[in-house]
Design a protein around this motif. Structure first.
Motif, PDB file in Angstrom:
ATOM      1  N   PRO A   1       0.813  -1.222   0.000  1.00 45.78           N
ATOM      2  CA  PRO A   1       0.000   0.000   0.000  1.00 45.78           C
ATOM      3  C   PRO A   1       0.846   1.272   0.000  1.00 45.78           C
ATOM      4  O   PRO A   1       0.501   2.251  -0.674  1.00 45.78           O
ATOM      5  CB  PRO A   1      -0.813  -0.140   1.286  1.00 45.78           C
ATOM      6  CG  PRO A   1      -0.935  -1.612   1.509  1.00 45.78           C
ATOM      7  CD  PRO A   1       0.382  -2.170   1.059  1.00 45.78           C
ATOM      8  N   ALA A   2       1.957   1.283   0.740  1.00 47.01           N
ATOM      9  CA  ALA A   2       2.799   2.476   0.796  1.00 47.01           C
ATOM     10  C   ALA A   2       3.346   2.848  -0.580  1.00 47.01           C
ATOM     11  O   ALA A   2       3.455   4.031  -0.926  1.00 47.01           O
ATOM     12  CB  ALA A   2       3.948   2.265   1.785  1.00 47.01           C
ATOM     13  N   THR A   3       3.682   1.835  -1.383  1.00 43.49           N
ATOM     14  CA  THR A   3       4.204   2.090  -2.725  1.00 43.49           C
ATOM     15  C   THR A   3       3.178   2.813  -3.585  1.00 43.49           C
ATOM     16  O   THR A   3       3.478   3.822  -4.239  1.00 43.49           O
ATOM     17  CB  THR A   3       4.615   0.772  -3.399  1.00 43.49           C
ATOM     18  OG1 THR A   3       5.657   0.151  -2.653  1.00 43.49           O
ATOM     19  CG2 THR A   3       5.085   1.013  -4.829  1.00 43.49           C
ATOM     20  N   VAL A   4       1.962   2.316  -3.584  1.00 45.17           N
ATOM     21  CA  VAL A   4       0.947   2.883  -4.461  1.00 45.17           C
ATOM     22  C   VAL A   4       0.441   4.225  -3.936  1.00 45.17           C
ATOM     23  O   VAL A   4       0.104   5.120  -4.711  1.00 45.17           O
ATOM     24  CB  VAL A   4      -0.211   1.885  -4.662  1.00 45.17           C
ATOM     25  CG1 VAL A   4      -1.179   2.396  -5.707  1.00 45.17           C
ATOM     26  CG2 VAL A   4       0.339   0.519  -5.102  1.00 45.17           C
TER      27      VAL A   4
ATOM     28  N   MET B   1      -6.929  -0.720   2.540  1.00 40.09           N
ATOM     29  CA  MET B   1      -5.644  -0.026   2.464  1.00 40.09           C
ATOM     30  C   MET B   1      -5.476   0.954   3.621  1.00 40.09           C
ATOM     31  O   MET B   1      -4.371   1.146   4.131  1.00 40.09           O
ATOM     32  CB  MET B   1      -5.509   0.687   1.127  1.00 40.09           C
ATOM     33  CG  MET B   1      -5.375  -0.245  -0.067  1.00 40.09           C
ATOM     34  SD  MET B   1      -5.118   0.654  -1.612  1.00 40.09           S
ATOM     35  CE  MET B   1      -3.520   1.422  -1.315  1.00 40.09           C
ATOM     36  N   VAL B   2      -6.571   1.587   4.024  1.00 41.52           N
ATOM     37  CA  VAL B   2      -6.526   2.482   5.180  1.00 41.52           C
ATOM     38  C   VAL B   2      -6.080   1.703   6.417  1.00 41.52           C
ATOM     39  O   VAL B   2      -5.217   2.149   7.191  1.00 41.52           O
ATOM     40  CB  VAL B   2      -7.897   3.140   5.415  1.00 41.52           C
ATOM     41  CG1 VAL B   2      -7.888   3.942   6.712  1.00 41.52           C
ATOM     42  CG2 VAL B   2      -8.276   4.034   4.234  1.00 41.52           C
TER      43      VAL B   2
ATOM     44  N   TRP C   1      -5.549  10.886   7.462  1.00 44.82           N
ATOM     45  CA  TRP C   1      -6.744  10.611   6.684  1.00 44.82           C
ATOM     46  C   TRP C   1      -7.819  11.669   6.930  1.00 44.82           C
ATOM     47  O   TRP C   1      -7.921  12.235   8.023  1.00 44.82           O
ATOM     48  CB  TRP C   1      -7.324   9.239   7.039  1.00 44.82           C
ATOM     49  CG  TRP C   1      -6.343   8.122   6.919  1.00 44.82           C
ATOM     50  CD1 TRP C   1      -5.655   7.521   7.933  1.00 44.82           C
ATOM     51  CD2 TRP C   1      -5.914   7.482   5.709  1.00 44.82           C
ATOM     52  NE1 TRP C   1      -4.831   6.538   7.438  1.00 44.82           N
ATOM     53  CE2 TRP C   1      -4.969   6.489   6.078  1.00 44.82           C
ATOM     54  CE3 TRP C   1      -6.225   7.648   4.368  1.00 44.82           C
ATOM     55  CZ2 TRP C   1      -4.346   5.672   5.150  1.00 44.82           C
ATOM     56  CZ3 TRP C   1      -5.607   6.832   3.436  1.00 44.82           C
ATOM     57  CH2 TRP C   1      -4.682   5.860   3.821  1.00 44.82           C
ATOM     58  N   GLY C   2      -8.640  11.891   5.897  1.00 43.06           N
ATOM     59  CA  GLY C   2      -9.805  12.738   6.047  1.00 43.06           C
ATOM     60  C   GLY C   2     -10.982  11.939   6.571  1.00 43.06           C
ATOM     61  O   GLY C   2     -10.867  10.740   6.866  1.00 43.06           O
TER      62      GLY C   2
ATOM     63  N   GLY D   1     -16.785   4.524   4.367  1.00 48.11           N
ATOM     64  CA  GLY D   1     -15.651   3.627   4.555  1.00 48.11           C
ATOM     65  C   GLY D   1     -14.418   4.015   3.769  1.00 48.11           C
ATOM     66  O   GLY D   1     -13.295   3.642   4.132  1.00 48.11           O
ATOM     67  N   PHE D   2     -14.596   4.750   2.694  1.00 52.12           N
ATOM     68  CA  PHE D   2     -13.466   5.236   1.897  1.00 52.12           C
ATOM     69  C   PHE D   2     -12.986   6.560   2.499  1.00 52.12           C
ATOM     70  O   PHE D   2     -13.792   7.391   2.916  1.00 52.12           O
ATOM     71  CB  PHE D   2     -13.896   5.443   0.446  1.00 52.12           C
ATOM     72  CG  PHE D   2     -14.302   4.183  -0.255  1.00 52.12           C
ATOM     73  CD1 PHE D   2     -13.399   3.478  -1.027  1.00 52.12           C
ATOM     74  CD2 PHE D   2     -15.595   3.686  -0.138  1.00 52.12           C
ATOM     75  CE1 PHE D   2     -13.768   2.313  -1.679  1.00 52.12           C
ATOM     76  CE2 PHE D   2     -15.980   2.524  -0.784  1.00 52.12           C
ATOM     77  CZ  PHE D   2     -15.063   1.828  -1.552  1.00 52.12           C
TER      78      PHE D   2
END
Length: 365
Positions: A106-109, A189-190, A199-200, A205-206
């Motif tokens: 996840p960190a890469t993307v 991913m969160v 995060w906002g 959920g997104f």
């Protein structure tokens, strides 16, 4: 001026996913199922810019040349970043592109997504030849999981690379939650990145990515050249008319704002998650659409498996135009509605068509 074979091959390779080019060069098959992260990037602002150019310049060729330079500069910048983070550009849908990062963290993307937004800062104020200023912005959606890789189509009409499944639907859903300039990330991913990012507020959920801690950011790599291969290896992945243009002495398809008939097909009945025969069924249906459209001078240009369901886009008038493209398109619609009765697993097919001016040309660099 005639080009050499190596330059033609290198040019044609840019139209295929890098994963497919590598597999072809090595004589290997790509896995049917893949784990990774999907990224959907949608650019806003090209449509009003195109309309402004069309109205202000009048000459469709001149307007197309200006639009081509800008579109290519934007997509080249974005695609380069995706490739530097080992991502694969799977395809385009209008002003958007779908990318896949196989076995990526996840960190890469997330680092890549931030890099994409930084690239867009250069296009915050774009002046056209008429003196008007336009703003181009980007929305990005991300989701992680598994996807099913499919290939469909008749080799003489062009093969399609397809990535389908619930993960791809979540990628598109994430992008739908985004506003201009935002990166929206799916819940899995969160949870994986957690407090290493800021995060906002949750949107069903997104969540919007606001910042990523320096210690988890990933440094981009270099883009390596693709292996050599024959033109014949690549030819089955292009519609014949398009292949002739792209591989010929013309160099590349001349960009134009030109009138075309666009037919959109929605089809139902395929289960990508549970049907072991879905690959064969999809191939049979796509081949039917391609061959029937070709009989009337049309080309199946795109397949989409997003939130709007299964759709196909058939074009009459590009890259080759006919004086009676409207008549041809209606003839094809009637023929396609009759031909689909031969495939009982397609439980529904609806077709709508319209005529209008579109940008027809090569994207990227």
């Amino acid at each position: 001026m005639e080009r050499n074979t190596d330059s033609i091959v290198a040019y044609l390779q840019t139209f295929l996913p890098r994963s497919r080019c590598l597999a072809l060069a090595r004589g290997q098959a790509l896995p049917v199922f893949t784990e990774g992260i999907g990224l959907f990037a949608d650019i806003s602002g090209f449509t009003p810019l195109a309309e402004s150019l069309n109205q202000g310049l009048g000459d469709s060729r001149q307007g197309a040349e200006v639009l081509t330079r800008l579109i290519n500069s934007v997509f080249e910048a974005l695609i380069t970043q995706v490739m530097r983070f080992n991502g694969d550009v799977l395809g385009f849908a209008g002003d958007a592109m779908l990318c896949w990062f196989a076995d990526a963290t996840p960190a890469t993307v997330l680092t890549c997504a931030l890099a994409l937004q930084r690239e867009m800062e250069a296009f915050a104020a774009v002046a056209d030849p008429t003196g008007k200023s336009h703003t181009l912005t980007l929305k990005v959606g991300l989701a992680a999981g598994s996807a099913r890789r499919l290939q469909a189509g008749a080799p003489e009409c062009g093969l399609f690379e397809i990535l389908a499944g619930a993960t791809i639907l979540r990628v598109v859903e994430a992008e739908h939650h985004a506003q201009k300039g935002e990166i929206i990330v799916a819940p899995e991913m969160v949870a994986a990145v957690n407090t290493a990012a800021t995060w906002g507020e949750s949107r069903e959920g997104f969540r919007p990515l606001l910042a990523l801690a320096d210690h988890v950011r990933v440094a981009p790599g270099e883009v390596t050249p693709l292996p050599e291969m024959s033109i014949e290896t690549l030819q089955p992945y292009f519609p014949p008319d398009l292949f002739t243009w792209l591989s010929g002495a013309q160099g590349q398809l001349q960009a134009e704002l030109r009138p075309v008939v666009s037919a959109f097909v929605r089809f139902e009945g395929l289960d990508y998650a549970h049907d072991p025969e879905v690959a064969e069924k999809l191939n049979a249906y796509v081949t039917l659409l391609q061959r029937s459209a070709a009989q009337y001078g049309g080309n199946l240009m795109r397949l989409d498996f997003g939130d709007k369901g299964n759709t196909a886009h058939v074009i009459f008038g590009a890259p080759v135009a006919h004086e009676d493209d409207e008549v041809r398109s209606v003839g094809w619609i009637l023929a396609a509605q009759a031909a689909v009765q031969e495939l009982p697993f397609i439980t529904g097919q609806t077709i709508g068509a319209t005529r209008g001016q579109v940008y027809a040309g090569v994207l990227g660099g």
